[in-house]
Design an enzyme around this catalytic site. Structure first.
Site, PDB file in Angstrom:
ATOM      1  N   HIS A  69       0.809  -1.217   0.000  1.00 29.80           N
ATOM      2  CA  HIS A  69       0.000   0.000   0.000  1.00 29.80           C
ATOM      3  C   HIS A  69       0.843   1.269   0.000  1.00 29.80           C
ATOM      4  CE1 HIS A  69      -3.099   2.895   0.797  1.00 29.80           C
ATOM      5  NE2 HIS A  69      -2.489   3.288   1.889  1.00 29.80           N
ATOM      6  N   CYS A  70       2.063   1.210   0.507  1.00 27.30           N
ATOM      7  CA  CYS A  70       2.803   2.454   0.764  1.00 27.30           C
ATOM      8  C   CYS A  70       3.779   2.858  -0.330  1.00 27.30           C
ATOM      9  CB  CYS A  70       3.535   2.348   2.098  1.00 27.30           C
ATOM     10  SG  CYS A  70       2.435   2.354   3.535  1.00 27.30           S
ATOM     11  N   ILE A  71       4.772   2.037  -0.592  1.00 29.51           N
ATOM     12  CA  ILE A  71       5.887   2.466  -1.442  1.00 29.51           C
ATOM     13  C   ILE A  71       5.449   2.847  -2.857  1.00 29.51           C
ATOM     14  CG2 ILE A  71       8.147   1.825  -2.371  1.00 29.51           C
ATOM     15  CD1 ILE A  71       8.533   0.043   0.030  1.00 29.51           C
TER      16      ILE A  71
ATOM     17  N   ASP B  18       2.842   6.384  -2.010  1.00 28.93           N
ATOM     18  CA  ASP B  18       3.174   7.584  -1.234  1.00 28.93           C
ATOM     19  C   ASP B  18       3.872   8.675  -2.033  1.00 28.93           C
ATOM     20  OD1 ASP B  18       2.044   6.123   0.728  1.00 28.93           O
ATOM     21  OD2 ASP B  18       3.800   5.977   2.015  1.00 28.93           O
TER      22      ASP B  18
END
Length: 437
Positions: A273-275, A278
């Protein structure tokens, strides 16, 4: 207000509400309840609410017995009824923050959750956003919604802050309990009280920063740092292939240096979900200030192209055997976004499958952790077992996730050709049918 809340934290008289019972919210709710605080989980998905209330776990980083014991003791429950929000003293917002079709932040979940919270927000409540987002979200988006919807004043009637989630699914060492936590809130009193709430629950150090924007940018920095470095390595992987150089050996040699170098590795793209997401939040926000994050955007372009690049490489491997990608049978090993977990959010392996199918390949997959997945409303089922027949039936096997419970010697023995994008077969000595990314 500060003194009263600090006393309630110390005496375990705080009732916790966690909004969003996914990979971030459920582990957090469990840790709050394990620390002795009555915890209520809020989620719009009835299936998750029912499973929690039955003590049935669905998140890999949560211990099954912990969840069932807490539910049985009455310390943890779940609901879709936000009116119970009036009974809580601490609210953690852990909802998804995806990108929309234009690669811009989709804050609809944040808005909807904040609007529901505002309806039932009471005085002397702490509200903390944990969802990863762009710098300014807490003060520019969440604060006005809470104040306008409740009639309460931030800093006088309730406290508001941001504490970024730091969840690494499948990490055997660092879990929610022992990972350091960053807290930035609106005002010194809010920072002190919210930090005290985390300190009462977690073993990891709680780091206080001067504002929510600092904490929001800190989270973006963590993941943009990785995105940029992985982009560099992926670009070097493409160059090294043209030069006939084994980049994996290069990295192993470079990481022998005890200072000034951290190893990053190439792969078929970025997942989780993040890298992958973001940096888009930061580049979108930067445009508000007339600033273009050129280095970040370049790395994103490289990483986003990797599934297509892997498809091109697969086509070239098949060409050597006088086979076209169109009509070839391809076996993809692994659709989880990282090894040894069931999480396939934003998995590059799924993008690889899509690219292969666009070119007319007949694609099947095997993943011991992900028996099926849903993408664009379509359910795709994996193969039940990794057999010699399955391997030998494929014109090409592509390793896209390096699960440790796969017998790669067996894979090498029964495969015609292997494209290893994760260096999963690094210990295999016979390498005539193996090509590395």
């Amino acid at each position: 207000m500060k003194r009263n809340l600090l006393d309630k934290i110390e005496n375990k008289q705080i009732t916790v509400g966690v909004v969003g019972l996914g990979y971030v919210g459920l582990p957090l709710a469990v840790e709050k309840a394990k620390a002795g605080y009555k915890t209520i989980g809020f989620d719009v998905q009835a299936e998750k609410v029912d499973m929690v209330n039955k003590g049935q776990n669905y998140i890999g980083d949560v211990v099954d017995s912990d969840l069932s014991d807490l539910v049985e003791k009455g310390l943890l429950s779940a609901t879709s009824d936000f009116s119970f929000m009036k009974d809580v003293d601490f609210i953690a917002i852990c909802v998804p923050t995806p990108l929309d079709e234009y690669q811009q932040p989709d804050v609809s979940y944040l808005k909807a959750s904040s609007q529901e919270i505002a309806k039932y927000l009471t005085k002397e409540t702490m509200v903390v956003l944990e969802s990863t987002t762009y710098p300014g979200t807490t003060e520019e988006l969440i604060k006005p919604i809470l104040e306008n919807g409740s009639g309460l004043v931030c800093g006088e009637d309730f406290y508001l802050g941001f504490s970024p989630e730091r969840v690494d699914p499948g990490n055997a060492i660092y879990k929610t309990k022992n990972t350091p936590k960053v807290v930035g809130a609106i005002g010194e009193d809010a920072t002190e009280v919210i930090a005290a709430m985390y300190e009462a629950v977690l073993d990891g150090e709680v780091i206080k920063v001067s504002s929510p924007a600092i904490a929001e940018m800190e989270k973006i920095l963590e993941n943009t740092y990785r995105n940029v470095n992985i982009g560099l390595i992926n670009e070097l992987a493409m160059l090294s292939n043209k030069m006939g150089i084994n980049l994996w050996e290069v990295i192993d040699a470079a990481k022998s240096k005890p200072y000034g170098f951290q190893a990053f590795y190439p792969g078929p793209g970025l997942g989780g979900h993040c890298i992958p997401l973001d940096p888009y939040y930061l580049s979108w926000k930067a445009r508000e200030f007339g600033f273009h994050t050129s280095m970040i955007e370049s790395s994103m372009m490289v990483n986003d192209r990797m599934p297509e690049y892997c498809t091109e490489r697969a086509s070239k491997i098949l060409n050597r055997d006088r086979k076209a990608l169109n009509g070839s049978r391809i076996l993809v090993l692994g659709v989880a976004y990282k090894q040894d977990i069931e999480d396939f959010r934003e998995s590059p392996a799924i993008r690889v499958i899509e690219e292969l199918e666009k070119e007319g390949a007949d694609v099947v997959y095997y993943d011991p952790f992900v028996p099926e997945y849903r993408e664009n409303g379509v359910i795709k089922k994996g193969e039940a077992d990794l057999t010699a027949e399955l391997l030998s039936s494929a014109d090409l096997v592509i390793v896209t996730t390096a699960h440790s419970n796969v017998d790669y010697a067996f894979v090498q023995q029964h495969s015609k050709a292997i494209f290893d994008t994760k260096n999963a077969l690094k210990e295999i000595k016979l390498r005539e049918n193996i090509e590395l990314l």
